[in-house]
Write a protein that holds these residues in place. Structure first.
Motif, PDB file in Angstrom:
ATOM      1  N   SER A   1       0.830  -1.205   0.000  1.00  0.00           N
ATOM      2  CA  SER A   1       0.000   0.000   0.000  1.00  0.00           C
ATOM      3  C   SER A   1       0.871   1.265   0.000  1.00  0.00           C
ATOM      4  N   THR A   2       1.833   1.296  -0.940  1.00  0.00           N
ATOM      5  CA  THR A   2       2.740   2.439  -1.029  1.00  0.00           C
ATOM      6  C   THR A   2       2.619   3.123  -2.384  1.00  0.00           C
ATOM      7  N   ILE A   3       2.996   4.402  -2.391  1.00  0.00           N
ATOM      8  CA  ILE A   3       3.027   5.215  -3.606  1.00  0.00           C
ATOM      9  C   ILE A   3       4.415   5.817  -3.726  1.00  0.00           C
ATOM     10  N   PHE A   4       4.992   5.727  -4.926  1.00  0.00           N
ATOM     11  CA  PHE A   4       6.304   6.310  -5.172  1.00  0.00           C
ATOM     12  C   PHE A   4       6.252   7.133  -6.447  1.00  0.00           C
ATOM     13  N   LEU A   5       6.696   8.383  -6.362  1.00  0.00           N
ATOM     14  CA  LEU A   5       6.802   9.256  -7.518  1.00  0.00           C
ATOM     15  C   LEU A   5       8.257   9.240  -7.977  1.00  0.00           C
ATOM     16  N   LYS A   6       8.486   8.823  -9.200  1.00  0.00           N
ATOM     17  CA  LYS A   6       9.849   8.552  -9.662  1.00  0.00           C
ATOM     18  C   LYS A   6      10.710   9.806  -9.797  1.00  0.00           C
ATOM     19  N   LEU A   7      10.097  10.934 -10.141  1.00  0.00           N
ATOM     20  CA  LEU A   7      10.865  12.147 -10.423  1.00  0.00           C
ATOM     21  C   LEU A   7      10.808  13.140  -9.272  1.00  0.00           C
ATOM     22  N   LYS A   8      11.949  13.704  -8.929  1.00  0.00           N
ATOM     23  CA  LYS A   8      11.952  14.788  -7.938  1.00  0.00           C
ATOM     24  C   LYS A   8      11.156  15.968  -8.488  1.00  0.00           C
ATOM     25  N   GLY A   9      10.346  16.546  -7.639  1.00  0.00           N
ATOM     26  CA  GLY A   9       9.496  17.649  -8.079  1.00  0.00           C
ATOM     27  C   GLY A   9       8.124  17.217  -8.555  1.00  0.00           C
ATOM     28  N   MET A  10       7.916  15.915  -8.717  1.00  0.00           N
ATOM     29  CA  MET A  10       6.583  15.420  -9.064  1.00  0.00           C
ATOM     30  C   MET A  10       5.612  15.650  -7.922  1.00  0.00           C
ATOM     31  N   LYS A  11       4.351  15.798  -8.258  1.00  0.00           N
ATOM     32  CA  LYS A  11       3.301  15.931  -7.249  1.00  0.00           C
ATOM     33  C   LYS A  11       2.032  15.270  -7.770  1.00  0.00           C
ATOM     34  N   ILE A  12       1.290  14.663  -6.874  1.00  0.00           N
ATOM     35  CA  ILE A  12      -0.046  14.220  -7.227  1.00  0.00           C
ATOM     36  C   ILE A  12      -1.057  15.074  -6.479  1.00  0.00           C
ATOM     37  N   GLY A  13      -2.235  15.169  -7.032  1.00  0.00           N
ATOM     38  CA  GLY A  13      -3.299  15.929  -6.398  1.00  0.00           C
ATOM     39  C   GLY A  13      -4.625  15.489  -6.982  1.00  0.00           C
ATOM     40  N   PHE A  14      -5.650  15.477  -6.182  1.00  0.00           N
ATOM     41  CA  PHE A  14      -6.946  15.002  -6.665  1.00  0.00           C
ATOM     42  C   PHE A  14      -7.843  16.139  -7.126  1.00  0.00           C
ATOM     43  N   GLY A  15      -7.549  17.362  -6.669  1.00  0.00           N
ATOM     44  CA  GLY A  15      -8.371  18.488  -7.082  1.00  0.00           C
ATOM     45  C   GLY A  15      -9.843  18.237  -6.817  1.00  0.00           C
ATOM     46  N   ALA A  16     -10.680  18.599  -7.790  1.00  0.00           N
ATOM     47  CA  ALA A  16     -12.125  18.428  -7.619  1.00  0.00           C
ATOM     48  C   ALA A  16     -12.544  16.970  -7.603  1.00  0.00           C
ATOM     49  N   LEU A  17     -11.702  16.083  -8.110  1.00  0.00           N
ATOM     50  CA  LEU A  17     -11.995  14.655  -8.026  1.00  0.00           C
ATOM     51  C   LEU A  17     -12.178  14.254  -6.559  1.00  0.00           C
ATOM     52  N   GLY A  18     -11.363  14.855  -5.693  1.00  0.00           N
ATOM     53  CA  GLY A  18     -11.467  14.583  -4.259  1.00  0.00           C
ATOM     54  C   GLY A  18     -12.773  15.089  -3.670  1.00  0.00           C
ATOM     55  N   GLU A  19     -13.249  16.226  -4.161  1.00  0.00           N
ATOM     56  CA  GLU A  19     -14.529  16.745  -3.685  1.00  0.00           C
ATOM     57  C   GLU A  19     -15.666  15.820  -4.104  1.00  0.00           C
ATOM     58  N   GLY A  20     -15.589  15.328  -5.339  1.00  0.00           N
ATOM     59  CA  GLY A  20     -16.598  14.378  -5.796  1.00  0.00           C
ATOM     60  C   GLY A  20     -16.583  13.108  -4.970  1.00  0.00           C
ATOM     61  N   TYR A  21     -15.401  12.615  -4.678  1.00  0.00           N
ATOM     62  CA  TYR A  21     -15.263  11.419  -3.839  1.00  0.00           C
ATOM     63  C   TYR A  21     -15.881  11.662  -2.461  1.00  0.00           C
ATOM     64  N   ALA A  22     -15.613  12.831  -1.885  1.00  0.00           N
ATOM     65  CA  ALA A  22     -16.139  13.147  -0.557  1.00  0.00           C
ATOM     66  C   ALA A  22     -17.663  13.208  -0.561  1.00  0.00           C
ATOM     67  N   THR A  23     -18.253  13.797  -1.596  1.00  0.00           N
ATOM     68  CA  THR A  23     -19.720  13.874  -1.637  1.00  0.00           C
ATOM     69  C   THR A  23     -20.333  12.478  -1.768  1.00  0.00           C
ATOM     70  N   ASP A  24     -19.686  11.614  -2.558  1.00  0.00           N
ATOM     71  CA  ASP A  24     -20.181  10.237  -2.701  1.00  0.00           C
ATOM     72  C   ASP A  24     -20.102   9.472  -1.384  1.00  0.00           C
ATOM     73  N   LYS A  25     -18.985   9.626  -0.675  1.00  0.00           N
ATOM     74  CA  LYS A  25     -18.799   8.946   0.607  1.00  0.00           C
ATOM     75  C   LYS A  25     -19.847   9.391   1.619  1.00  0.00           C
ATOM     76  N   CYS A  26     -20.117  10.681   1.637  1.00  0.00           N
ATOM     77  CA  CYS A  26     -21.098  11.209   2.595  1.00  0.00           C
ATOM     78  C   CYS A  26     -22.515  10.747   2.254  1.00  0.00           C
ATOM     79  N   ARG A  27     -22.837  10.709   0.983  1.00  0.00           N
ATOM     80  CA  ARG A  27     -24.153  10.199   0.582  1.00  0.00           C
ATOM     81  C   ARG A  27     -24.323   8.750   1.036  1.00  0.00           C
ATOM     82  N   ALA A  28     -23.315   7.915   0.797  1.00  0.00           N
ATOM     83  CA  ALA A  28     -23.386   6.506   1.204  1.00  0.00           C
ATOM     84  C   ALA A  28     -23.532   6.387   2.721  1.00  0.00           C
TER      85      ALA A  28
END
Length: 325
Positions: A153-180
């Motif tokens: 259950s690990t995540i590795f970003l190969k390049l220095k300076g890389m970043k991940i982010g969910f943006g509005a995808l995370g907001e959508g996920y949160a609304t779905d979780k709360c509805r459930a």
């Protein structure tokens, strides 16, 4: 990303048939959340709204890339250095986001957070960035450089300076979780609206379906249409409040993470479907891919339909769009 859905409810704090509607607006995940709950009494409704806020806050503390102590921030801080162990929830959300990145061929890219912000949509830009600057802006973007280990259950970003982010995808996920969560608790109806990413269930206290209004991008003070929605999700990606025009061409604030260039051709995409996480990913991707490729993408998601509005004002519906405009 801008998403502009206007929620119409004709009833506020209205009680009938032992049902009460309560609402609360708050700032979470860097944006506005409007929470509407239909419950048996006011006390229960307020308590359930508090539970929704607590759940969104929990998710925010896990996945927000602007919170330095979140799990996603720790992944970003260790880019090019080492893998980071994350909760299964974060790992699975990352898996789904990478899958969407693959399906859209980078039209959506979970590593978009590493893009240099060279485009300005505040009125200060007088000329386009150079081709060299645009190319450089996406050097650290590339979902192919994200390494997942499902056993650890690990995540590795190969390049220095890389970043991940969910943006509005995370907001959508949160609304779905709360509805459930609310449905599991037996809450009769409600809407969780995260900056325009909406998850709905049940009906209004008067027995009518919820009505979701879609903004007219050329007259934002007006509605294009209002669509009834009983249980499902709807999201809108739009460029009609943040864009620039060079040589008569309109450039959206939604940037193609594969090229560094802003989306063109569409000024609004609204997607309907079972959950807001997927709908948001699709609405963003369709804005980037454009009308033709966007509609082809949607055909892979049979439970989702859309309305597109072009920069010229044309309205296009997917073939499976069942609502009358």
């Amino acid at each position: 990303m801008n998403r502009f859905l206007f929620l119409f409810t004709l009833i506020c704090c209205f009680v009938t048939n032992a049902q009460v509607l309560r609402k609360k607006t708050t700032l979470l995940m860097g944006g506005r959340f409007d929470i509407s709950i239909v419950d048996k009494d006011s006390l229960s409704a307020v308590q359930n709204i508090d539970s929704v806020i607590a759940e969104i806050t929990r998710i925010e503390n896990l996945i927000s890339d602007w919170k330095p102590d979140s799990q996603v921030s720790k992944v970003n801080q260790n880019a090019g250095i080492q893998s980071v162990k994350v909760n299964r929830e974060v790992f699975q959300l990352t898996q789904r986001a990478i899958k969407l990145s693959e399906i859209t061929n980078g039209g959506f890219d979970i590593s978009f957070a590493a893009m240099d912000k060279i485009w300005k949509f505040d009125g200060s830009m007088t000329e386009m960035p150079s081709a060299e600057a645009i190319k450089k802006s996406v050097e650290k973007v590339g979902y192919q450089n994200i390494i997942l280990d499902s056993v650890q259950s690990t995540i590795f970003l190969k390049l220095k300076g890389m970043k991940i982010g969910f943006g509005a995808l995370g907001e959508g996920y949160a609304t779905d979780k709360c509805r459930a969560m609310m449905i599991e608790k037996g809450v009769q109806a409600g809407i969780i609206n995260g900056s325009g990413d909406m998850s709905t269930w049940g009906k209004q206290p008067n027995g009518q379906d919820w009505k979701i209004g879609i903004t007219n991008p050329f007259h934002p003070e007006k509605l294009l249409t209002a669509i009834p929605l009983k249980e499902g999700a709807v999201t809108t990606s739009g460029s009609y409040e943040k864009f620039v025009v060079f040589n008569g061409k309109r450039y959206s604030h939604i940037i193609n993470p594969a090229t560094g260039y802003p989306a063109t051709g569409l000024c609004s995409v609204t997607v309907f479907g079972p959950n807001a996480e997927t709908a948001n990913g699709l609405s963003t991707s369709i804005m980037v891919l454009g009308q033709k490729e966007g509609l082809l993408l949607l055909q892979k998601f049979h439970d989702y339909s859309c309305i597109l509005i072009t920069d010229k004002g044309n309205i296009i519906k997917s073939k499976n769009f069942s609502y009358k405009l």
